[in-house]
Scaffold this active site. Sequence first.
Site, PDB file in Angstrom:
ATOM      1  N   SER A  56     -17.749  55.409  22.179  1.00 38.47           N
ATOM      2  CA  SER A  56     -17.046  54.646  21.131  1.00 38.47           C
ATOM      3  C   SER A  56     -17.275  55.252  19.742  1.00 38.47           C
ATOM      4  CB  SER A  56     -17.467  53.172  21.154  1.00 38.47           C
ATOM      5  OG  SER A  56     -18.870  53.045  21.165  1.00 38.47           O
ATOM      6  N   HIS A 105     -19.277  52.695  29.990  1.00 37.55           N
ATOM      7  CA  HIS A 105     -19.735  52.436  28.606  1.00 37.55           C
ATOM      8  C   HIS A 105     -19.843  50.911  28.426  1.00 37.55           C
ATOM      9  CE1 HIS A 105     -20.571  53.175  24.480  1.00 37.55           C
ATOM     10  NE2 HIS A 105     -19.362  53.432  24.004  1.00 37.55           N
ATOM     11  N   HIS A 136     -28.823  56.001  31.684  1.00 38.15           N
ATOM     12  CA  HIS A 136     -28.356  56.312  30.329  1.00 38.15           C
ATOM     13  C   HIS A 136     -28.257  57.824  30.168  1.00 38.15           C
ATOM     14  CE1 HIS A 136     -27.916  56.232  25.969  1.00 38.15           C
ATOM     15  NE2 HIS A 136     -27.508  54.985  26.148  1.00 38.15           N
ATOM     16  N   ARG A 167     -33.170  47.819  23.183  1.00 36.55           N
ATOM     17  CA  ARG A 167     -32.217  46.719  22.994  1.00 36.55           C
ATOM     18  C   ARG A 167     -32.330  45.738  24.157  1.00 36.55           C
ATOM     19  NH1 ARG A 167     -26.913  50.333  22.390  1.00 36.55           N
ATOM     20  NH2 ARG A 167     -27.890  51.131  24.292  1.00 36.55           N
ATOM     21  N   ASP A 169     -26.830  46.757  28.405  1.00 40.41           N
ATOM     22  CA  ASP A 169     -25.880  45.907  29.131  1.00 40.41           C
ATOM     23  C   ASP A 169     -26.510  45.141  30.289  1.00 40.41           C
ATOM     24  OD1 ASP A 169     -23.708  46.734  27.531  1.00 40.41           O
ATOM     25  OD2 ASP A 169     -23.607  48.601  28.658  1.00 40.41           O
TER      26      ASP A 169
HETATM   27  N1  NMX Z   1     -26.353  53.778  39.521  1.00 36.06           N
HETATM   28  C1  NMX Z   1     -26.048  54.741  40.420  1.00 36.06           C
HETATM   29  N2  NMX Z   1     -25.949  56.050  40.127  1.00 36.06           N
HETATM   30  C2  NMX Z   1     -26.204  56.391  38.850  1.00 36.06           C
HETATM   31  C3  NMX Z   1     -26.567  55.461  37.871  1.00 36.06           C
HETATM   32  C4  NMX Z   1     -26.621  54.097  38.230  1.00 36.06           C
HETATM   33  N3  NMX Z   1     -26.891  53.140  37.356  1.00 36.06           N
HETATM   34  N4  NMX Z   1     -26.755  56.117  36.703  1.00 36.06           N
HETATM   35  C5  NMX Z   1     -26.498  57.423  36.943  1.00 36.06           C
HETATM   36  N5  NMX Z   1     -26.168  57.574  38.249  1.00 36.06           N
HETATM   37  C6  NMX Z   1     -25.749  58.814  38.900  1.00 36.06           C
HETATM   38  C7  NMX Z   1     -24.532  59.372  38.187  1.00 36.06           C
HETATM   39  O1  NMX Z   1     -23.350  58.710  38.598  1.00 36.06           O
HETATM   40  C8  NMX Z   1     -24.603  60.829  38.576  1.00 36.06           C
HETATM   41  O2  NMX Z   1     -24.117  60.943  39.901  1.00 36.06           O
HETATM   42  P1  NMX Z   1     -23.206  62.213  40.345  1.00 36.06           P
HETATM   43  O3  NMX Z   1     -24.129  63.383  40.201  1.00 36.06           O
HETATM   44  O4  NMX Z   1     -22.825  61.886  41.732  1.00 36.06           O
HETATM   45  O5  NMX Z   1     -22.061  62.262  39.391  1.00 36.06           O
HETATM   46  C9  NMX Z   1     -26.115  61.096  38.617  1.00 36.06           C
HETATM   47  O6  NMX Z   1     -26.733  59.811  38.770  1.00 36.06           O
HETATM   48  C10 NMX Z   1     -26.659  61.758  37.361  1.00 36.06           C
HETATM   49  O7  NMX Z   1     -26.273  60.968  36.239  1.00 36.06           O
HETATM   50  P2  NMX Z   1     -27.188  60.906  34.920  1.00 36.06           P
HETATM   51  O8  NMX Z   1     -27.263  62.294  34.361  1.00 36.06           O
HETATM   52  O9  NMX Z   1     -28.472  60.207  35.191  1.00 36.06           O
HETATM   53  O10 NMX Z   1     -26.330  59.938  33.990  1.00 36.06           O
HETATM   54  P3  NMX Z   1     -25.072  60.277  33.065  1.00 36.06           P
HETATM   55  O11 NMX Z   1     -25.591  60.744  31.759  1.00 36.06           O
HETATM   56  O12 NMX Z   1     -24.098  61.169  33.742  1.00 36.06           O
HETATM   57  O13 NMX Z   1     -24.382  58.854  32.928  1.00 36.06           O
HETATM   58  C11 NMX Z   1     -24.331  56.509  32.597  1.00 36.06           C
HETATM   59  C12 NMX Z   1     -24.946  57.833  32.130  1.00 36.06           C
HETATM   60  C13 NMX Z   1     -24.782  55.410  31.643  1.00 36.06           C
HETATM   61  C14 NMX Z   1     -22.816  56.624  32.533  1.00 36.06           C
HETATM   62  C15 NMX Z   1     -24.813  56.211  34.026  1.00 36.06           C
HETATM   63  O14 NMX Z   1     -26.217  56.051  34.045  1.00 36.06           O
HETATM   64  C16 NMX Z   1     -24.150  54.993  34.647  1.00 36.06           C
HETATM   65  O15 NMX Z   1     -23.064  55.128  35.208  1.00 36.06           O
HETATM   66  N6  NMX Z   1     -24.800  53.765  34.547  1.00 36.06           N
HETATM   67  C17 NMX Z   1     -24.196  52.554  35.034  1.00 36.06           C
HETATM   68  C18 NMX Z   1     -23.126  52.058  34.079  1.00 36.06           C
HETATM   69  C19 NMX Z   1     -23.754  51.549  32.793  1.00 36.06           C
HETATM   70  O16 NMX Z   1     -24.703  50.799  32.795  1.00 36.06           O
HETATM   71  N7  NMX Z   1     -23.166  51.951  31.660  1.00 36.06           N
HETATM   72  C20 NMX Z   1     -23.576  51.441  30.356  1.00 36.06           C
HETATM   73  C21 NMX Z   1     -24.297  52.470  29.487  1.00 36.06           C
HETATM   74  C22 NMX Z   1     -24.705  51.850  28.164  1.00 36.06           C
HETATM   75  N8  NMX Z   1     -23.544  51.433  27.356  1.00 36.06           N
HETATM   76  O17 NMX Z   1     -23.494  50.366  26.903  1.00 36.06           O
HETATM   77  O18 NMX Z   1     -22.623  52.222  27.150  1.00 36.06           O
HETATM   78  C1  MLT Z   2     -24.203  52.844  23.467  1.00 36.08           C
HETATM   79  O1  MLT Z   2     -24.748  51.894  22.902  1.00 36.08           O
HETATM   80  O2  MLT Z   2     -23.261  53.455  22.932  1.00 36.08           O
HETATM   81  C2  MLT Z   2     -24.608  53.190  24.858  1.00 36.08           C
HETATM   82  O3  MLT Z   2     -25.973  52.953  25.080  1.00 36.08           O
HETATM   83  C3  MLT Z   2     -24.136  54.526  25.329  1.00 36.08           C
HETATM   84  C4  MLT Z   2     -24.749  55.750  24.719  1.00 36.08           C
HETATM   85  O4  MLT Z   2     -25.522  55.713  23.773  1.00 36.08           O
HETATM   86  O5  MLT Z   2     -24.431  56.844  25.248  1.00 36.08           O
END
Ligand code: NMX
Ligand code: MLT
Length: 442
Positions: A243, A273, A320, A329, A375
């Site tokens: 964002s 996100h 994350h 947070r 979240d």
């Molecule tokens: N559950 C299952 N698998 C996960 C999770 C999770 N919570 N988090 C990461 N992974 C997987 C990810 O999908 C990736 O798999 P692949 O290699 O098959 O693509 C692998 O672990 C490596 O990912 P990371 O490097 O640890 O994480 P990345 O930086 O790519 O993504 C998020 C960060 C936040 C997108 C990821 O952790 C996620 O999808 N979390 C769940 C959704 C979430 O809570 N999002 C909110 C983030 C905060 N916000 O408010 O924005």
């Molecule tokens: C945010 O607050 O924007 C989320 O934690 C995602 C991020 O920092 O990548």
Amino acid sequence: MADSQLKLKLKEKIEAHRPRITKLNKEFGEVVIDKVNIGQCIGGARDIRSLVTDISYLDPQEGIRFRGRTIPETFAALPKVPGSDQPFVEGFLWYLMTGDVPTMPQTLEVVEDLRSRADVPAYVIDVLRALPRDSHPMALFSSAILSMQRESVFFKRYSEGGLKKNDMWDPMYEDSMNLLAKLPAIAAYIYRMKYKGDTHIKADPKLDWGGNFAHMIGQKKPYDDVARMYFILHSDHESGNVSAHTTHLVASALSDAYYSLSAGINGLAGPLHGLANQEVLGWIQNVMKKLNNKVPTKEELKQFLWDTLNSGQVIPGYGHAVLRKTDPRYVAQNEFSKKHLPNDPLFQLVNMIYEVAPGVLTEHGKTKNPWPNVDAHSGVIQWYYGVREWDFYTVLFGVGRALGVLTNITWDRGLGYAIERPKSVTTDMLEKWAAEGGRKLA
Ligand code: NMX
Ligand code: MLT
């Protein structure tokens, strides 16, 4: 009308900061601070240091600092709303904009300033009402913001010609303040139109920004404190998140704050996100439904977590891109809940998930961070206080996020940051450089 104290202070701060950026760019522009590998090109530019912001900084171990202060330090430093534990969001806005903690009179001036800009044009309501009622609240929110583009002071002054680069922050600031002033009423209108029988509550001119939002959605005390805490916690997370980055990217083309914020809100609407906050509540409710509302045992919970992972879904609220520890947070919301809703079954379930999920995610072996993010907790507090329409939760995130991203784009114009334009390469090039063991740099 005379400029507000906030605007004068911001001008002073921008002018004092500008020579630092000019010097860095002119004298040290060639100094190398990072390198890029193929994994980062394919993997979402992760960790590449290529954005500059002074509004907040995210340390992977410690979490966010707003203008150099941790979350507890920020909350402790800011002027509090009388009769409340929480700071004025308006004082926090001053703090984000200037880096200085405001006095109470300075804070109250921002309260007044935002109040004076708060009226939402009637056509915004028409736009909201014209869209299908089952539109996602984030689509409504983004559309309402975009519909106000015709109000842009930046667009007007730029189109008239003669707007100098060093003066561009001024109309960007005006747009940002005009937008921020209206967001609580717009969000509240969406909420009541969709979920409260299309009955609406007028703003109370005696209330502050956070308190008024609570009032306009129809929530009694102490929800006003929840709203203030929630907006501050979600405001900023340095510049690389989707964002903030989207808002900055769009504004870098000299698109105004309306175009830029609407785009940023669209990015926030993704499930990886901001939408994760509604997904968490959905996931928890699903667990409870499957168990006929019985609180699961740790073993049952473990099984639900594995079922989710085995079905190819992510555990929402966990992981994350930058953080490698529990999100502060999350901790702040957990502390709040321990004080205000210690016996709530959903809060207890969130705590149980915290005990079980990191182990499951570690065993699963994919994520680099098995700990909860913001979240994982936010929906449970909303639910407890009666805001149970969880597809609205990301709008709450968006109202808060606007504080950070609009401050950022005001500073972007103040410091004259360039249009963003990273360079692309082709797959053939990557394969060639892979075979050569790296791209030969001149
Ligand atoms: N559950 C299952 N698998 C996960 C999770 C999770 N919570 N988090 C990461 N992974 C997987 C990810 O999908 C990736 O798999 P692949 O290699 O098959 O693509 C692998 O672990 C490596 O990912 P990371 O490097 O640890 O994480 P990345 O930086 O790519 O993504 C998020 C960060 C936040 C997108 C990821 O952790 C996620 O999808 N979390 C769940 C959704 C979430 O809570 N999002 C909110 C983030 C905060 N916000 O408010 O924005
Ligand atoms: C945010 O607050 O924007 C989320 O934690 C995602 C991020 O920092 O990548």
